[in-house]
Scaffold this motif. Structure first.
Motif, mmCIF file in Angstrom:
data_model
loop_
_atom_site.group_PDB
_atom_site.id
_atom_site.type_symbol
_atom_site.label_atom_id
_atom_site.label_comp_id
_atom_site.label_asym_id
_atom_site.label_seq_id
_atom_site.Cartn_x
_atom_site.Cartn_y
_atom_site.Cartn_z
ATOM 1 N N THR A 78 0.813 -1.224 0.000
ATOM 2 C CA THR A 78 0.000 0.000 0.000
ATOM 3 C C THR A 78 0.843 1.270 0.000
ATOM 4 O O THR A 78 0.300 2.363 -0.198
ATOM 5 C CB THR A 78 -0.928 0.032 1.218
ATOM 6 O OG1 THR A 78 -0.143 -0.081 2.415
ATOM 7 C CG2 THR A 78 -1.934 -1.109 1.171
ATOM 8 N N GLY A 79 2.136 1.153 0.238
ATOM 9 C CA GLY A 79 2.996 2.331 0.259
ATOM 10 C C GLY A 79 4.363 2.026 -0.313
ATOM 11 O O GLY A 79 4.892 0.925 -0.125
ATOM 12 N N MET A 80 4.954 3.005 -1.029
ATOM 13 C CA MET A 80 6.259 2.806 -1.658
ATOM 14 C C MET A 80 7.067 4.098 -1.576
ATOM 15 O O MET A 80 6.512 5.203 -1.657
ATOM 16 C CB MET A 80 6.103 2.393 -3.128
ATOM 17 C CG MET A 80 5.216 1.172 -3.339
ATOM 18 S SD MET A 80 5.263 0.485 -5.025
ATOM 19 C CE MET A 80 4.619 1.856 -5.995
ATOM 20 N N GLY A 81 8.390 3.956 -1.429
ATOM 21 C CA GLY A 81 9.282 5.111 -1.427
ATOM 22 C C GLY A 81 10.649 4.721 -1.944
ATOM 23 O O GLY A 81 11.109 3.595 -1.721
ATOM 24 N N VAL A 82 11.310 5.623 -2.653
ATOM 25 C CA VAL A 82 12.647 5.350 -3.198
ATOM 26 C C VAL A 82 13.499 6.612 -3.163
ATOM 27 O O VAL A 82 12.999 7.739 -3.233
ATOM 28 C CB VAL A 82 12.589 4.840 -4.664
ATOM 29 C CG1 VAL A 82 11.863 3.511 -4.759
ATOM 30 C CG2 VAL A 82 11.952 5.876 -5.592
ATOM 31 N N VAL A 83 14.792 6.407 -3.052
ATOM 32 C CA VAL A 83 15.797 7.413 -3.381
ATOM 33 C C VAL A 83 16.844 6.676 -4.211
ATOM 34 O O VAL A 83 17.490 5.750 -3.718
ATOM 35 C CB VAL A 83 16.451 8.037 -2.139
ATOM 36 C CG1 VAL A 83 17.590 8.985 -2.561
ATOM 37 C CG2 VAL A 83 15.432 8.801 -1.309
ATOM 38 N N THR A 84 16.984 7.060 -5.461
ATOM 39 C CA THR A 84 17.856 6.341 -6.389
ATOM 40 C C THR A 84 18.638 7.336 -7.246
ATOM 41 O O THR A 84 18.337 8.540 -7.237
ATOM 42 C CB THR A 84 17.041 5.440 -7.333
ATOM 43 O OG1 THR A 84 16.392 6.263 -8.336
ATOM 44 C CG2 THR A 84 15.983 4.646 -6.578
ATOM 45 N N PRO A 85 19.607 6.853 -8.014
ATOM 46 C CA PRO A 85 20.319 7.742 -8.925
ATOM 47 C C PRO A 85 19.435 8.349 -10.000
ATOM 48 O O PRO A 85 19.832 9.336 -10.631
ATOM 49 C CB PRO A 85 21.379 6.820 -9.548
ATOM 50 C CG PRO A 85 21.610 5.765 -8.523
ATOM 51 C CD PRO A 85 20.254 5.527 -7.923
ATOM 52 N N VAL B 7 27.707 -2.269 -12.366
ATOM 53 C CA VAL B 7 28.021 -0.935 -11.869
ATOM 54 C C VAL B 7 27.408 -0.805 -10.479
ATOM 55 O O VAL B 7 26.223 -1.072 -10.293
ATOM 56 C CB VAL B 7 27.441 0.149 -12.799
ATOM 57 C CG1 VAL B 7 27.607 1.535 -12.189
ATOM 58 C CG2 VAL B 7 28.109 0.088 -14.169
ATOM 59 N N ILE B 8 28.210 -0.425 -9.499
ATOM 60 C CA ILE B 8 27.709 -0.265 -8.136
ATOM 61 C C ILE B 8 26.930 1.048 -8.013
ATOM 62 O O ILE B 8 27.320 2.063 -8.591
ATOM 63 C CB ILE B 8 28.882 -0.290 -7.129
ATOM 64 C CG1 ILE B 8 29.416 -1.721 -6.993
ATOM 65 C CG2 ILE B 8 28.453 0.228 -5.767
ATOM 66 C CD1 ILE B 8 30.589 -1.839 -6.057
ATOM 67 N N ASN B 9 25.841 1.020 -7.252
ATOM 68 C CA ASN B 9 25.111 2.263 -7.016
ATOM 69 C C ASN B 9 24.831 2.469 -5.539
ATOM 70 O O ASN B 9 25.111 1.614 -4.706
ATOM 71 C CB ASN B 9 23.821 2.316 -7.850
ATOM 72 C CG ASN B 9 22.622 1.648 -7.175
ATOM 73 O OD1 ASN B 9 22.662 1.170 -6.050
ATOM 74 N ND2 ASN B 9 21.521 1.612 -7.893
ATOM 75 N N GLU B 10 24.306 3.620 -5.205
ATOM 76 C CA GLU B 10 23.785 3.894 -3.869
ATOM 77 C C GLU B 10 22.301 4.196 -4.028
ATOM 78 O O GLU B 10 21.894 4.936 -4.925
ATOM 79 C CB GLU B 10 24.515 5.060 -3.200
ATOM 80 C CG GLU B 10 24.538 6.342 -4.013
ATOM 81 C CD GLU B 10 25.269 7.464 -3.296
ATOM 82 O OE1 GLU B 10 25.574 7.316 -2.110
ATOM 83 O OE2 GLU B 10 25.524 8.497 -3.940
ATOM 84 N N SER B 11 21.486 3.587 -3.177
ATOM 85 C CA SER B 11 20.039 3.746 -3.316
ATOM 86 C C SER B 11 19.343 3.241 -2.066
ATOM 87 O O SER B 11 19.963 2.631 -1.195
ATOM 88 C CB SER B 11 19.529 2.983 -4.550
ATOM 89 O OG SER B 11 19.901 1.611 -4.475
ATOM 90 N N ALA B 12 18.052 3.494 -1.999
ATOM 91 C CA ALA B 12 17.244 3.029 -0.873
ATOM 92 C C ALA B 12 15.807 2.865 -1.343
ATOM 93 O O ALA B 12 15.351 3.558 -2.260
ATOM 94 C CB ALA B 12 17.304 4.018 0.288
ATOM 95 N N GLY B 13 15.106 1.939 -0.692
ATOM 96 C CA GLY B 13 13.704 1.724 -1.019
ATOM 97 C C GLY B 13 12.941 1.265 0.208
ATOM 98 O O GLY B 13 13.518 0.668 1.125
ATOM 99 N N ALA B 14 11.659 1.553 0.233
ATOM 100 C CA ALA B 14 10.804 1.136 1.350
ATOM 101 C C ALA B 14 9.425 0.769 0.828
ATOM 102 O O ALA B 14 8.942 1.344 -0.164
ATOM 103 C CB ALA B 14 10.688 2.242 2.399
ATOM 104 N N LEU B 15 8.797 -0.180 1.508
ATOM 105 C CA LEU B 15 7.441 -0.625 1.186
ATOM 106 C C LEU B 15 6.630 -0.713 2.466
ATOM 107 O O LEU B 15 7.166 -1.050 3.527
ATOM 108 C CB LEU B 15 7.461 -2.007 0.526
ATOM 109 C CG LEU B 15 8.298 -2.190 -0.737
ATOM 110 C CD1 LEU B 15 8.371 -3.669 -1.094
ATOM 111 C CD2 LEU B 15 7.718 -1.383 -1.891
ATOM 112 N N VAL B 16 5.341 -0.434 2.373
ATOM 113 C CA VAL B 16 4.393 -0.722 3.447
ATOM 114 C C VAL B 16 3.530 -1.877 2.979
ATOM 115 O O VAL B 16 2.922 -1.811 1.904
ATOM 116 C CB VAL B 16 3.517 0.496 3.788
ATOM 117 C CG1 VAL B 16 2.445 0.109 4.803
ATOM 118 C CG2 VAL B 16 4.368 1.637 4.320
#
Length: 451
Positions: free
Chosen positions: A25-32, A264-273
């Motif tokens: 029901t919920g999603m969030g990201v911080v990505t390149p 290729v290595i990246n930096e990122s984050a994600g979240a789910l509800v």
């Protein structure tokens, strides 16, 4: 909905986990390629890469690894100003950002109610080195000064540790679960998952267990990864895993392309509800996706080389656990790392599972634009899978301009608009970690916001 276990244990697990649907029901990201879900999705459809030249450190001595998926500086600054703090690592700062997005998206603005909520999380960064090369240098500089001052005499070393206040980056301390519990207004049943690149899907599976066992009605899955340092890049370089592409950095990650030369290595984050369908309905919350079955496995055959049989096994387990057959799968959200070995192994397993359908099965590979975010990739790419279901669009793989005939999977250079009812998501990792999961389109999917 079972792991790759057998016999009575498998039957007991299946019985324990049957029940109502679990929905996202919920999603969030911080990505390149975007620090919100909508920006991330728009970049996927436009084929806009976040892979750039890694210019924050001297990589002259490395034969590869000069490109990386980096969060743009303006986004980094904005996230740090809003969510950073003196006792928060960059990894925790990212976690707070994506969890806030996911809770807001789910319509959870206050206490969630009930006796407890679930949290399954992971924060990956290279030990005491922090997110930036200068953190790594500071840490080892401190070790050198301590050695010159007191040597290795045990009592002196112990006294030094007692009197020294370690930074958050150096101590691996995290107040994130406590802070999230305060925000949700209930105690957390929390677990931290470390399962390399399969950690994202494993975290989702653990959250579903909590929900289906009736321990909680709401669970948060959150993963952040930031590991770009000379040390980490040199390690992956020695494994011959990093891209050796010397042209435009935006083309460095090219899953299923015959020219691919590494990840290729990246930096990122994600979240789910995640919630039980009943709890979401009582709140009036819309769903992005229904979590189907999954397959998980750990294989000791080789620490870095994926095995075709294991990839096939977890995919078949995920499909069967969803009550489906291979013919019911509409599209595949691939692991697609752009390494020579992973892509051909995943492709061969797809051919084993789907047979002649493989030639017509749309495949997307988000890492072509973002790079590889280890455990965070499973969560971030699940966001793309959910949007594929609700929007009816399969993202392109714009870097695969010369498809490898040895892989023979169907990718597209433009978005593929089509009805999608099911997505198979793959994630594999070093240490013999394998994960595959099926996501289904909800009966009443969330509508895209007006932009």
């Amino acid at each position: 909905m079972t792991d790759t276990v057998t016999g009575a244990a498998a039957d007991a697990l299946t019985d324990a986990l049957t029940g109502e649907d679990i929905v996202i029901t919920g999603m969030g990201v911080v990505t390149p390629i975007g620090a919100t879900v909508e920006d991330f999705w728009a970049a996927n459809l436009a084929g806009r890469s976040g892979v750039v030249a890694e210019d924050r450190m001297d990589l002259g001595g490395l034969p590869c690894g000069w490109a990386a998926g980096l969060i743009p500086e303006d986004i980094r600054k904005e996230v740090a100003e809003r969510w950073g703090g003196p006792d928060r690592t960059w990894g925790d700062t990212l976690l707070h950002s994506v969890v806030d997005q996911a809770l807001t998206d789910a319509g959870i603005t206050g206490p969630v109610g009930g006796e407890a909520a679930g949290l399954v999380w992971s924060r990956v960064w290279p030990g005491p080195s922090g997110s930036f090369p200068q953190d790594y240098a500071v840490h080892f500089g401190e070790l050198g000064r301590r050695y010159r001052r007191i040597g290795n005499e045990p009592a002196a070393v112990l006294e030094n540790l007692r009197s020294r206040r370690l930074s958050a980056e150096a101590s691996d301390h995290s107040a994130f679960p406590v802070e999230l519990a305060g925000r949700l207004g209930v105690p957390l049943i929390a677990s931290r998952v470390e399962a390399t690149c399969s950690g994202g899907l494993r975290s989702i599976a653990e959250a579903v267990r909590l929900l289906r066992l009736g321990r909680v009605e709401v669970a948060v899955v959150a993963v952040s990864v930031s590991r770009n340092t000379q040390y980490v890049l040199s390690q992956y370089g020695q494994l011959m895993a990093l891209s050796r592409w010397k042209g435009d950095p935006a083309l460095s990650s090219m899953p299923f392309d015959r020219r691919r030369s590494g990840m290729v290595i990246n930096e990122s984050a994600g979240a789910l509800v995640l919630e039980t369908a009943g709890h979401a309905a009582r709140r009036g919350a819309g769903s992005h996706a229904v979590v189907g079955g999954w397959g998980l496995a750990v294989d000791t055959t080789h620490i870095t080389a994926p095995q075709v049989g294991m990839v096939e096994r977890v995919m078949r387990t995920a499909i069967a656990g969803s009550g489906l057959t291979p013919d019911d799968i509409d599209t595949v959200n691939a692991h697609g790392t752009s390494t020579k070995l992973n892509d051909i192994t995943e492709a061969r397993a797809l051919h084993r599972v789907f047979g002649e359908r493989t030639a017509e099965l749309d495949v997307c590979a988000v890492k072509s634009l973002t790079g590889h975010g280890s455990a965070a990739s499973g969560v971030v790419e699940t966001v793309a899978a959910a949007l594929t279901l609700t929007r009816g669009v399969v993202p392109p793989v714009v870097t695969c301009t010369e498809p490898d005939p040895a892989c023979a999977v169907k990718t597209s250079l433009t978005p593929v608009v089509r009805p999608v009812a099911t997505v198979l998501k793959n994630s594999f990792g070093f240490g013999g970690q394998y994960a595959s999961m099926v996501f289904k389109r909800p009966a009443q999917p969330r509508q895209a916001p007006v932009r």
